[in-house]
Design an enzyme around this catalytic site. Structure first.
Site, PDB file in Angstrom:
ATOM      1  N   PHE A   2      15.458  23.701  12.748  1.00 30.59           N
ATOM      2  CA  PHE A   2      14.619  22.753  13.548  1.00 30.59           C
ATOM      3  C   PHE A   2      15.405  21.537  14.161  1.00 30.59           C
ATOM      4  O   PHE A   2      16.501  21.355  13.428  1.00 30.59           O
ATOM      5  CB  PHE A   2      13.299  22.289  12.447  1.00 30.59           C
ATOM      6  N   CYS A   3      14.718  20.886  14.947  1.00 27.85           N
ATOM      7  CA  CYS A   3      15.265  19.757  15.430  1.00 27.85           C
ATOM      8  C   CYS A   3      13.968  19.002  16.058  1.00 27.85           C
ATOM      9  O   CYS A   3      12.857  18.945  15.698  1.00 27.85           O
ATOM     10  CB  CYS A   3      16.159  20.027  16.603  1.00 27.85           C
ATOM     11  N   THR A   4      14.250  17.929  16.854  1.00 25.84           N
ATOM     12  CA  THR A   4      13.228  17.116  17.520  1.00 25.84           C
ATOM     13  C   THR A   4      12.330  17.965  18.320  1.00 25.84           C
ATOM     14  O   THR A   4      10.971  17.943  18.145  1.00 25.84           O
ATOM     15  CB  THR A   4      13.766  16.115  18.193  1.00 25.84           C
ATOM     16  N   GLY A  34      12.907  21.386  19.726  1.00 22.37           N
ATOM     17  CA  GLY A  34      13.078  22.785  19.705  1.00 22.37           C
ATOM     18  C   GLY A  34      14.564  23.438  20.215  1.00 22.37           C
ATOM     19  O   GLY A  34      14.957  24.452  20.110  1.00 22.37           O
ATOM     20  N   ILE A  82      10.073  19.367  15.374  1.00 22.26           N
ATOM     21  CA  ILE A  82       9.280  18.507  14.729  1.00 22.26           C
ATOM     22  C   ILE A  82       7.988  17.969  15.406  1.00 22.26           C
ATOM     23  O   ILE A  82       6.871  17.960  15.001  1.00 22.26           O
ATOM     24  CB  ILE A  82      10.256  17.289  14.379  1.00 22.26           C
TER      25      ILE A  82
END
Length: 245
Positions: free
Chosen positions: A182-184, A186, A211
């Site tokens: 995961f990241c901010t 995608g 997220i």
């Protein structure tokens, strides 16, 4: 009343002439008084923009008229003031730098998992096949320090291009598990998931929309802290509102 619409999104797609598209989008965004950053490359588009709802919607219509970008989607939030100081439209070698030319999401993306499924897996402590689930934060260390999923793996990355080396050093931690990267928003976890699959890890998923989409669909369950964003708001809470300092 929040008057400024903030949108972020990316799309991996083959763009034949990103420089020509830059000229089109720069003029269109400027005419609509939008601010933020658009990054274009042969592999796709990545943007963070803010402005009036009508201006944003009009520009998105132009973007979705481009070959390969018909399905371009964005995450949305509102603010009382403009969080960006200027408008930048850039052409780069990659829309998110990883320095791995063989990794080409525009040719086929890694499997994605939706927020509600991730929440359910974390609620029950395993995936639907009974395999243990781990969340892997692919963001930079200073972003992780604002907030992350409970128990997330954090390799203290200095920059995203450090991810392949970190994976090589820590691959054993992930074997036999279902990995949700995961990241901010995608874009980083999409490339990261492809690298992990290329390295031979079979049960790897990217969190669809990152997220921000998780906050939108699942709230703050299993997440502590805020989500760092690259504008003057600095961080958003699970309600997608600027975090109070």
């Amino acid at each position: 009343m929040h008057a400024v619409l903030n949108v972020s999104g990316y799309c991996f797609a083959r763009l034949d002439d990103p420089h020509a598209l830059r000229d089109v989008l720069l003029e269109a965004a400027a005419q609509r008084h939008l601010k933020g950053t658009i990054v274009l490359a042969h592999e796709g588009i990545n943007l963070f923009l803010a402005g009036s709802e009508s201006g944003i919607e009009s520009l998105l219509t132009i973007i979705r008229a481009q070959p390969g970008l018909q399905g371009f989607d964005t995450k949305r939030s509102w603010s009382q003031s403009q969080p960006f100081r200027k408008l930048l439209v850039k052409v780069k070698a990659e829309i998110i730098r990883m320095n791995q030319p063989a990794i080409a999401p525009q040719e086929g993306r890694a499997p994605a998992i939706h927020a509600r499924t991730v929440k359910r897996w974390l609620d029950q402590g395993h995936d639907d096949e009974g395999r243990p689930v781990v969340t892997l934060d692919t963001r930079n260390a200073f972003e992780v320090d604002h907030g992350t999923f409970d128990g997330a793996i954090d390799w203290r990355l200095h920059k995203f291009s450090d991810f392949p080396a970190a994976l090589h050093a820590h691959k054993g931690e992930l074997e036999g598990k279902t990995v949700v990267s995961f990241c901010t928003g995608g874009i980083r976890c999409e490339k990261a998931a492809l690298v992990m699959r290329e390295a031979g890890l079979d049960h790897v998923w990217q969190l669809e929309g990152g997220i921000l989409k998780y906050f939108e669909e699942a709230g703050g369950a299993h997440y502590h802290g805020t989500c760092f964003v690259f504008d003057e708001r600095e961080a958003l809470d699970p309600e997608l509102l600027p975090a109070k300092g």
